[in-house]
Design a protein around this motif. Structure first.
Motif, PDB file in Angstrom:
ATOM      1  N   CYS A 160       3.763   3.239  17.384  1.00  0.00           N
ATOM      2  CA  CYS A 160       5.043   3.349  16.699  1.00  0.00           C
ATOM      3  C   CYS A 160       4.962   4.297  15.503  1.00  0.00           C
ATOM      4  CB  CYS A 160       5.524   1.970  16.261  1.00  0.00           C
ATOM      5  SG  CYS A 160       7.314   1.874  16.043  1.00  0.00           S
ATOM      6  N   ALA A 161       3.798   4.364  14.851  1.00  0.00           N
ATOM      7  CA  ALA A 161       3.643   5.310  13.737  1.00  0.00           C
ATOM      8  C   ALA A 161       3.850   6.734  14.223  1.00  0.00           C
ATOM      9  CB  ALA A 161       2.267   5.145  13.097  1.00  0.00           C
ATOM     10  N   GLU A 162       3.275   7.066  15.375  1.00  0.00           N
ATOM     11  CA  GLU A 162       3.454   8.415  15.926  1.00  0.00           C
ATOM     12  C   GLU A 162       4.902   8.645  16.330  1.00  0.00           C
ATOM     13  OE1 GLU A 162      -0.796   9.616  17.903  1.00  0.00           O
ATOM     14  OE2 GLU A 162       0.474   8.247  19.039  1.00  0.00           O
ATOM     15  N   ALA A 222       0.815  -1.218   0.000  1.00  0.00           N
ATOM     16  CA  ALA A 222       0.000   0.000   0.000  1.00  0.00           C
ATOM     17  C   ALA A 222       0.848   1.267   0.000  1.00  0.00           C
ATOM     18  CB  ALA A 222      -0.929   0.002   1.218  1.00  0.00           C
ATOM     19  N   MET A 223       2.006   1.254   0.670  1.00  0.00           N
ATOM     20  CA  MET A 223       2.702   2.509   0.988  1.00  0.00           C
ATOM     21  C   MET A 223       4.098   2.641   0.414  1.00  0.00           C
ATOM     22  SD  MET A 223       1.407   2.781   4.933  1.00  0.00           S
ATOM     23  CE  MET A 223      -0.251   2.153   5.288  1.00  0.00           C
ATOM     24  N   SER A 224       4.573   1.650  -0.323  1.00  0.00           N
ATOM     25  CA  SER A 224       5.940   1.691  -0.828  1.00  0.00           C
ATOM     26  C   SER A 224       6.099   2.701  -1.960  1.00  0.00           C
ATOM     27  CB  SER A 224       6.352   0.309  -1.331  1.00  0.00           C
ATOM     28  OG  SER A 224       7.633   0.356  -1.936  1.00  0.00           O
ATOM     29  N   THR A 225       7.233   3.416  -1.962  1.00  0.00           N
ATOM     30  CA  THR A 225       7.603   4.236  -3.120  1.00  0.00           C
ATOM     31  C   THR A 225       8.565   3.479  -4.024  1.00  0.00           C
ATOM     32  OG1 THR A 225       9.376   5.239  -1.800  1.00  0.00           O
ATOM     33  CG2 THR A 225       7.274   6.417  -1.912  1.00  0.00           C
ATOM     34  N   ASP A 285       5.379  10.745   0.116  1.00  0.00           N
ATOM     35  CA  ASP A 285       6.383   9.766   0.550  1.00  0.00           C
ATOM     36  C   ASP A 285       6.119   9.481   2.028  1.00  0.00           C
ATOM     37  OD1 ASP A 285       9.458   8.744  -0.218  1.00  0.00           O
ATOM     38  OD2 ASP A 285       9.112   9.115   1.915  1.00  0.00           O
ATOM     39  N   LEU A 286       5.987   8.201   2.366  1.00  0.00           N
ATOM     40  CA  LEU A 286       5.636   7.812   3.735  1.00  0.00           C
ATOM     41  C   LEU A 286       6.773   7.087   4.447  1.00  0.00           C
ATOM     42  CD1 LEU A 286       1.974   6.584   3.106  1.00  0.00           C
ATOM     43  CD2 LEU A 286       2.735   8.802   3.989  1.00  0.00           C
ATOM     44  N   ASN A 287       8.003   7.273   3.975  1.00  0.00           N
ATOM     45  CA  ASN A 287       9.121   6.563   4.589  1.00  0.00           C
ATOM     46  C   ASN A 287       9.361   6.973   6.034  1.00  0.00           C
ATOM     47  OD1 ASN A 287       9.782   4.892   2.443  1.00  0.00           O
ATOM     48  ND2 ASN A 287      11.063   6.441   1.459  1.00  0.00           N
ATOM     49  N   GLY A 288       8.845   8.127   6.449  1.00  0.00           N
ATOM     50  CA  GLY A 288       9.026   8.571   7.818  1.00  0.00           C
ATOM     51  C   GLY A 288       7.950   8.096   8.768  1.00  0.00           C
ATOM     52  N   ILE A 289       7.029   7.250   8.283  1.00  0.00           N
ATOM     53  CA  ILE A 289       5.921   6.825   9.137  1.00  0.00           C
ATOM     54  C   ILE A 289       5.463   5.393   8.849  1.00  0.00           C
ATOM     55  CG2 ILE A 289       4.126   7.746   7.586  1.00  0.00           C
ATOM     56  CD1 ILE A 289       2.606   8.679  10.083  1.00  0.00           C
ATOM     57  N   ALA A 290       5.721   4.894   7.633  1.00  0.00           N
ATOM     58  CA  ALA A 290       5.180   3.589   7.228  1.00  0.00           C
ATOM     59  C   ALA A 290       5.770   2.441   8.041  1.00  0.00           C
ATOM     60  CB  ALA A 290       5.423   3.359   5.735  1.00  0.00           C
ATOM     61  N   TRP A 296     -10.677  12.175  -7.153  1.00  0.00           N
ATOM     62  CA  TRP A 296     -10.781  11.300  -5.986  1.00  0.00           C
ATOM     63  C   TRP A 296     -10.176   9.932  -6.333  1.00  0.00           C
ATOM     64  CZ3 TRP A 296     -11.716  12.839  -1.251  1.00  0.00           C
ATOM     65  CH2 TRP A 296     -12.507  13.973  -1.026  1.00  0.00           C
ATOM     66  N   VAL A 297      -9.389   9.392  -5.403  1.00  0.00           N
ATOM     67  CA  VAL A 297      -8.735   8.100  -5.604  1.00  0.00           C
ATOM     68  C   VAL A 297      -9.099   7.189  -4.440  1.00  0.00           C
ATOM     69  CG1 VAL A 297      -6.528   6.902  -5.863  1.00  0.00           C
ATOM     70  CG2 VAL A 297      -6.820   9.215  -6.802  1.00  0.00           C
ATOM     71  N   ALA A 298      -9.574   5.989  -4.749  1.00  0.00           N
ATOM     72  CA  ALA A 298      -9.890   5.014  -3.708  1.00  0.00           C
ATOM     73  C   ALA A 298      -8.589   4.424  -3.165  1.00  0.00           C
ATOM     74  CB  ALA A 298     -10.784   3.912  -4.266  1.00  0.00           C
ATOM     75  N   VAL A 299      -8.462   4.366  -1.842  1.00  0.00           N
ATOM     76  CA  VAL A 299      -7.260   3.829  -1.209  1.00  0.00           C
ATOM     77  C   VAL A 299      -7.665   2.867  -0.093  1.00  0.00           C
ATOM     78  CG1 VAL A 299      -5.915   5.911  -1.720  1.00  0.00           C
ATOM     79  CG2 VAL A 299      -7.094   5.700   0.480  1.00  0.00           C
ATOM     80  N   PRO A 300      -6.789   1.920   0.259  1.00  0.00           N
ATOM     81  CA  PRO A 300      -7.083   1.022   1.380  1.00  0.00           C
ATOM     82  C   PRO A 300      -7.219   1.796   2.690  1.00  0.00           C
ATOM     83  CG  PRO A 300      -5.205   0.232   0.104  1.00  0.00           C
ATOM     84  CD  PRO A 300      -5.495   1.612  -0.372  1.00  0.00           C
ATOM     85  N   ALA A 301      -7.949   1.217   3.640  1.00  0.00           N
ATOM     86  CA  ALA A 301      -8.186   1.889   4.911  1.00  0.00           C
ATOM     87  C   ALA A 301      -6.883   2.204   5.640  1.00  0.00           C
ATOM     88  CB  ALA A 301      -9.091   1.024   5.787  1.00  0.00           C
ATOM     89  N   GLY A 302      -5.903   1.286   5.580  1.00  0.00           N
ATOM     90  CA  GLY A 302      -4.638   1.519   6.262  1.00  0.00           C
ATOM     91  C   GLY A 302      -3.893   2.713   5.695  1.00  0.00           C
ATOM     92  N   LEU A 303      -3.894   2.858   4.378  1.00  0.00           N
ATOM     93  CA  LEU A 303      -3.226   3.998   3.757  1.00  0.00           C
ATOM     94  C   LEU A 303      -3.921   5.297   4.142  1.00  0.00           C
ATOM     95  CD1 LEU A 303      -1.177   5.316   1.940  1.00  0.00           C
ATOM     96  CD2 LEU A 303      -2.556   4.653  -0.046  1.00  0.00           C
TER      97      LEU A 303
END
Length: 330
Positions: free
Chosen positions: A266-268, A51-54, A153-158, A72-79
């Protein structure tokens, strides 16, 4: 007393994810078959990565990046959950943590491509509105849209979110005491069988070797560290940290050697460690104090490493000088 069949068995599971490895340490009844647990943990981190990889061009995040502005773009709930948390921390940190720095991350060589001088020049002159001002999320409908061009980019939280999902999965198996992690981002639940908290080391900011700086005793808490010593690139002979400065569109030029944050999820912790790294010990320390965050700043000085601790945790007996072997480094 000899060990009997009802004594808890120790399980140390791990597997690949996000270019590194996940780990899970827990104790369970001797009759537990670890194979289904291993498979479930691997599946959940694979789902987060997909879901979150670049680095995966067909991930849900990259599909969102390619979508036209306003659609509008449909995304998974986790993303959607991680994007929403990222926007909240972006706003609360005054933009120090910004998930809209994807173009700069890639330009400087921290993505799938090598660093590009032309892309670097463009990244440093581009004016980016903070992500929380241009990204709209409808979590109920599972939809996201961009109101201006932005590369996420979600590398700081994924990775931190992946750790939280590992914790949820273990609880689903009825396992309540454990230590899980991805690449040093860790989350502890409950206590060890001996009644003691889980032991996690804060790594010394030394690029040449891995050694603990100090030791945390964690119970029902998560820890993450952002630093300048482990992930880097060399551009024109200069070693540069992977942490991006939203104010310049380039790597931080002056920053702590590392910042460690302990909080509930851990995400926070992952996102706040990056935000405080960008802000530095003075502004970051003041912000951490206002938000009641436990944070440890390590700064390089001529005489060695200077520490600046914020919050009750780092002044408590739950933190000690390093010196034990076999520790997990955060």
């Amino acid at each position: 007393m000899p060990k009997i069949s009802t004594d808890p068995g120790r399980h140390a599971l791990n597997g690949p994810t996000m270019g590194t490895r996940w780990s899970a340490l827990f104790h369970a009844d001797a009759g537990l078959d670890p194979a289904p647990v291993q498979a479930a943990l691997q599946a959940v981190v694979t789902e987060v990565d997909a879901a979150m990889s670049t680095w995966q061009p067909h991930s849900d995040l990259m599909r969102l990046n390619r979508a036209p502005t306003g659609a509008w773009v449909a995304v998974p709930a986790g993303l959607a959950e991680v994007l929403n948390l990222g926007l909240r921390i972006c706003a609360a940190s005054g933009g120090a943590f910004d998930i809209g720095m994807g173009d700069a991350v890639r330009a400087w060589g921290f993505g799938p491509e090598e660093a590009s001088a032309e892309a670097i020049r463009w990244a440093m002159v581009t004016t980016r509105p903070p992500a929380h001002e241009v990204l709209e999320i409808d979590r109920a409908a599972g939809l996201v849209r961009k109101h201006a061009p932005i590369t996420l980019d979600l590398n700081g939280i994924a990775k931190g979110y992946g750790v939280d999902r590992l914790a949820e999965m273990l609880r689903g198996f009825g396992i309540t005491g454990f230590l899980v992690g991805i690449d040093g981002e860790m989350r502890a639940s409950g206590l060890r069988p001996d009644g003691m908290p889980w032991t996690v080391a804060v790594e010394a900011p030394d690029p040449e070797r891995r050694a603990p700086h100090s030791v945390l005793m964690l119970q029902d808490a998560a820890v993450a560290t952002s630093g300048d010593y482990r992930h880097h690139v060399t551009v024109q002979g200069q070693r540069l940290s992977h942490t991006m400065d939203p104010a310049t569109g380039g790597p931080l030029r002056s920053s702590p050697a590392s910042v460690t944050v302990v909080t509930g999820s851990c995400a926070e912790a992952d996102a706040w460690a990056t935000a405080l790294m960008v802000q530095g010990p003075q502004a970051g320390g003041e912000l951490a104090a206002r938000l009641s965050l436990d944070a440890l700043f390590l700064m390089r000085e001529a005489g060695g490493i200077r520490t600046h601790a914020v919050g009750a945790l780092f002044d408590s007996p739950m933190v000690s000088a390093a010196g034990r072997e076999g520790l997990v480094c955060a």
